[in-house]
Design a protein around this motif. Structure first.
Motif, PDB file in Angstrom:
ATOM      1  N   TYR A  34     -10.153 120.086 -82.075  1.00 52.36           N
ATOM      2  CA  TYR A  34     -11.199 121.073 -81.792  1.00 52.36           C
ATOM      3  C   TYR A  34     -12.552 120.375 -81.613  1.00 52.36           C
ATOM      4  O   TYR A  34     -13.313 120.700 -80.697  1.00 52.36           O
ATOM      5  N   ARG A  35     -12.827 119.408 -82.458  1.00 48.64           N
ATOM      6  CA  ARG A  35     -14.104 118.693 -82.374  1.00 48.64           C
ATOM      7  C   ARG A  35     -14.201 117.796 -81.151  1.00 48.64           C
ATOM      8  O   ARG A  35     -15.302 117.457 -80.708  1.00 48.64           O
ATOM      9  N   GLU A  36     -13.036 117.408 -80.615  1.00 50.16           N
ATOM     10  CA  GLU A  36     -13.026 116.593 -79.408  1.00 50.16           C
ATOM     11  C   GLU A  36     -13.339 117.409 -78.162  1.00 50.16           C
ATOM     12  O   GLU A  36     -13.712 116.846 -77.129  1.00 50.16           O
ATOM     13  N   LEU A  37     -13.190 118.707 -78.254  1.00 47.89           N
ATOM     14  CA  LEU A  37     -13.440 119.562 -77.092  1.00 47.89           C
ATOM     15  C   LEU A  37     -14.939 119.822 -76.978  1.00 47.89           C
ATOM     16  O   LEU A  37     -15.568 120.283 -77.933  1.00 47.89           O
ATOM     17  N   PRO A  38     -15.548 119.533 -75.832  1.00 49.38           N
ATOM     18  CA  PRO A  38     -16.976 119.790 -75.670  1.00 49.38           C
ATOM     19  C   PRO A  38     -17.314 121.259 -75.906  1.00 49.38           C
ATOM     20  O   PRO A  38     -16.506 122.150 -75.612  1.00 49.38           O
ATOM     21  N   ALA A  39     -18.489 121.523 -76.404  1.00 51.75           N
ATOM     22  CA  ALA A  39     -18.901 122.891 -76.718  1.00 51.75           C
ATOM     23  C   ALA A  39     -18.839 123.787 -75.490  1.00 51.75           C
ATOM     24  O   ALA A  39     -18.447 124.965 -75.582  1.00 51.75           O
TER      25      ALA A  39
END
Length: 274
Positions: free
Chosen positions: A15-20
């Motif tokens: 999830y944190r690897e996915l850009p906002a």
């Protein structure tokens, strides 16, 4: 689409690897150990595949490479594994372009993306472990091939270092025959003695080659072995290619006995002597 992970931490990591921006546009939700994603376009699916491939490479690739090195090629010493891994890292960074085998292998990231092509668009729910276990066969085979190339390079480097060490020991073992040799980097190399006289009988040093065989060295005549036969206390090389492999080998063999100067320095010295 729902991706189920073995642990909540794995879900958080991806999830944190996915850009906002992507999380907002694709409606990504983090629910315990699951990611719920609503990709709306082909571009969304393509970007998701790219992002997952990046996550896999960053999180798992090093571990898998070390596993291949140890369990398929039986290198168990930590130093050996790190050396081989560093060669692979250099290959991936484009720092080993002199290894032609690497140019024939497919792009590893693209293999992951292609393996995700069906599962992302055709399955509403799947586990992340199913990707890791069943979908990455081609990618992991390419990793094995990179490991094989790196091991071959590692063995060559080890042999090269043994060769260099033998040459160093020869230099230390024999009495120097002259104080200084100047080398002009031309085709062929020109050698001058410490009185600035051209050394014309370079071929006579071939009598030194039977002696090399006693040290276990089988090699063709070269400027390096010629200089070892002449055994100078100091070597000055006038060259415009100090980073060339021949110059690097000269530096490794003669260590602090050798120094490199630009080629035009020799021309200036000759003019001063006239």
């Amino acid at each position: 689409m729902e991706i189920v992970f073995e642990t909540a931490q794995e879900a958080v990591d991806l999830y944190r690897e996915l850009p906002a921006v992507f999380r907002q546009e694709a409606g990504v939700l983090l629910i315990n150990s699951r990611l719920v994603i609503f990709p709306a376009t082909e571009a969304d699916f393509g970007e998701l595949a790219f992002l997952i491939s990046r996550f896999i490479i960053e999180k798992f690739e090093r571990k898998w490479l070390l596993d291949i090195i140890e369990n398929q090629y039986f290198f168990s010493e930590p130093e050996e594994k790190i050396e081989i891994l560093s060669i692979i890292t250099a290959i991936f960074a484009g720092e080993k372009n002199d290894l032609p085998q690497t140019g024939t292998l497919p792009d590893k990231r693209q293999l992951i993306i292609e393996s995700l092509d069906g599962i992302l668009s055709e399955h509403s729910t799947f586990t992340f472990q199913s990707i890791l276990r069943f979908r990455l066969t081609a990618y992991r085979e390419v990793l094995r091939q990179f490991v094989e190339i790196a091991i071959d390079e590692y063995k060559l480097e080890q042999e090269y270092q043994v060769f260099i060490d033998k040459l160093r020991r020869i230099i230390r073992a024999y009495r120097p025959l002259c104080e200084k040799i100047e080398v002009l980097d031309e085709q062929p190399f020109r050698l001058y003695d410490d009185r600035h006289r051209l050394i014309r009988n370079v071929q006579s040093v071939r009598s030194f080659y039977p002696l090399l065989k006693q040290w276990g060295i089988e090699a063709e005549p070269s400027i390096i072995l010629t200089l070892i036969a002449l055994a100078p206390k100091q070597v000055i090389v006038y060259t415009d290619r100090p980073e060339h492999s021949i110059m690097r080998t000269l530096h490794q063999v003669f260590e602090d006995r050798v120094c490199f100067l630009p080629g035009d320095f020799h021309a200036e010295n000759e003019a001063g002597l006239q």
